[in-house]
Write a protein that holds these residues in place. Structure first.
Motif, short mmCIF file in Angstrom:
data_model
loop_
_atom_site.label_atom_id
_atom_site.label_comp_id
_atom_site.label_asym_id
_atom_site.label_seq_id
_atom_site.Cartn_x
_atom_site.Cartn_y
_atom_site.Cartn_z
N UNK A 109 0.85 -1.20 0.00
CA UNK A 109 0.00 0.00 0.00
C UNK A 109 0.88 1.25 0.00
N UNK A 110 0.45 2.24 -0.77
CA UNK A 110 1.19 3.48 -0.81
C UNK A 110 1.05 4.27 0.47
N UNK A 111 2.06 5.07 0.76
CA UNK A 111 2.06 5.90 1.98
C UNK A 111 2.03 7.38 1.62
N UNK B 28 -1.10 -1.95 13.45
CA UNK B 28 0.00 -1.88 12.50
C UNK B 28 -0.48 -1.81 11.06
N UNK B 29 -1.75 -2.05 10.83
CA UNK B 29 -2.30 -1.96 9.47
C UNK B 29 -2.73 -0.51 9.25
N UNK B 30 -1.86 0.28 8.70
CA UNK B 30 -2.16 1.70 8.54
C UNK B 30 -2.52 2.01 7.10
N UNK B 31 -3.56 2.77 6.92
CA UNK B 31 -4.00 3.19 5.60
C UNK B 31 -4.37 4.66 5.66
N UNK B 32 -4.56 5.27 4.50
CA UNK B 32 -4.84 6.70 4.46
C UNK B 32 -6.28 7.04 4.79
#
Length: 387
Positions: A217-219, A260-264
């Motif tokens: 996934x993009x950050x 820990x599952x970070x998304x926008x």
């Protein structure tokens, strides 16, 4: 070696660019409506620069823009020259009869070399290297001219051409700024401007932070926070904290949320802002021009979420605004997918100056099957100063 591969992160990390529209009905007046639109946009993007009179400025014909994996054409680039030097790259997309654009300033040493050598080339996209030049079965970095990959003969559908200045009588498209503007932007409630003076341009000195990926996934959202935080460090002469990266912001948001599952999403974006002391407010809709100007006046770059009609999103950082007339302006955007040559410029007209109106953002980093041609502001993030 296959140097062109697509990653899931591209769907999240979509880049920015520009938002004026011109209906194709103009084709009734001009032989080629897209070329005319491109000339007009060169005048807009070069306004306020050393080239604003457009004397000595010329423009190439449209250069095809390809998805280098599929060979599909999905837009056009125009190269702007001053004498023989490249001063900028204009991307133009057509969506349902309307043109949209974006602009990146030069130099582009890689493109310059290909033009000087009279090489035939096209411009294309790879997810590893962004937008690149393709010539004689070789991929080149447009900025440095570095050879990225040779013997890419699987791109047999790509049509290459020699590129040189064609449209060299552009002075009629020069844009002159109004001496005084009459606009709702004056309603700032903070004494910054009055109706008796012109509106001051505000362009914050923000350096874009590179996008990264985590679990495919993009950050982009984390890169925007990092750029915002790094800018605040530069404002404080006593702050010797090190700059942060997108990965570091992602880790910080994970610590704040315990996930820990970070998304926008708003949850992780606000957690990242909180971790770095950027007190925030969240508005799920478009900020109007007055609100944008007020935030930028107080040296507060604004995070923006952009979404396509299919729900794919990208986060960028709005860092500046320059008014061209009472109802037109240029926005200056730090985009994590464009970290060279400074901020990306986006032309906007009066339709984006009100709450809830559409802001279209197109990008030459985006293959056509994921075309981000109908983006709306999903949210804006700012922070309030302590009184």
């Amino acid at each position: 070696m296959n140097c062109v591969k697509r990653s899931i992160s591209l769907l999240v990390a979509m880049c920015m660019f520009g938002g004026c529209s011109l209906n194709v009905i103009a084709a009734q007046k001009y032989e080629n409506a897209q070329d005319t639109y491109a000339k007009e946009m060169v005048g807009v993007y070069l306004s306020g620069t050393d080239y604003e009179t457009l004397e000595g400025v010329s423009l190439s014909e449209a250069v095809n823009l390809y998805d280098l994996e599929s060979g599909a054409k999905y837009g056009s680039e125009y190269i702007a020259f001053y004498d023989e030097s490249i001063v900028g790259l204009l991307y133009v997309a057509n969506n349902e009869g309307e043109f949209y654009s974006s602009w990146r300033n030069g130099p582009f040493e890689g493109l310059q070399r290909l033009v000087k050598d009279s090489s035939e080339f096209a411009i294309g996209f790879t997810d590893e290297d962004g937008v690149v030049a393709y010539s004689n079965n070789t991929i080149y970095n447009m900025y440095s001219g570095e050879e990225i990959c040779k013997n890419t003969d699987f791109y047999k559908s790509i049509e290459s051409d020699k590129v040189y200045p064609v449209y060299d009588s552009l002075c009629e498209y020069a844009v002159t700024e109004d001496a005084e503007l009459s606009s709702d932007i004056y309603n700032l409630n903070n004494g910054v401007q009055t109706t008796s003076v012109g509106i001051e341009d505000i362009i914050l000195d923000v350096t874009p932070v590179a996008n990264e990926t985590y679990n495919n996934q993009g950050l982009c959202w984390a890169a925007a926070i990092a750029a915002k935080y790094n800018y605040t460090i530069d404002l404080d002469d006593d702050n010797e904290s090190p700059y942060v990266t997108a990965s570091q912001v992602r880790t910080a948001a994970a610590q704040e949320t315990g996930n820990n599952y970070t998304a926008g999403t708003p949850k992780f974006i606000t957690a990242g802002l909180k971790h770095y002391g950027l007190l925030h407010s969240y508005m799920y809709n478009t900020m109007n021009a007055t609100e944008i100007y007020r935030e930028l006046y107080w040296k507060n770059p604004i995070l923006m979420d952009l979404f396509t009609s299919t729900g794919t999103g990208h986060t960028v950082l709005l860092c500046g605004i320059k008014f061209l007339s009472s109802n037109t302006a240029k926005y200056y955007i730090a985009d994590s997918d464009y970290t060279k040559n400074g901020l990306v410029e986006v032309y906007v007209n009066s339709s984006v100056f009100g709450n809830g109106d559409e802001f279209v953002y197109v990008s030459d980093m985006l293959p056509s099957n994921y075309g981000m041609l109908s983006s709306k502001w999903g949210g804006t993030y700012s922070y309030k100063f302590e009184s």
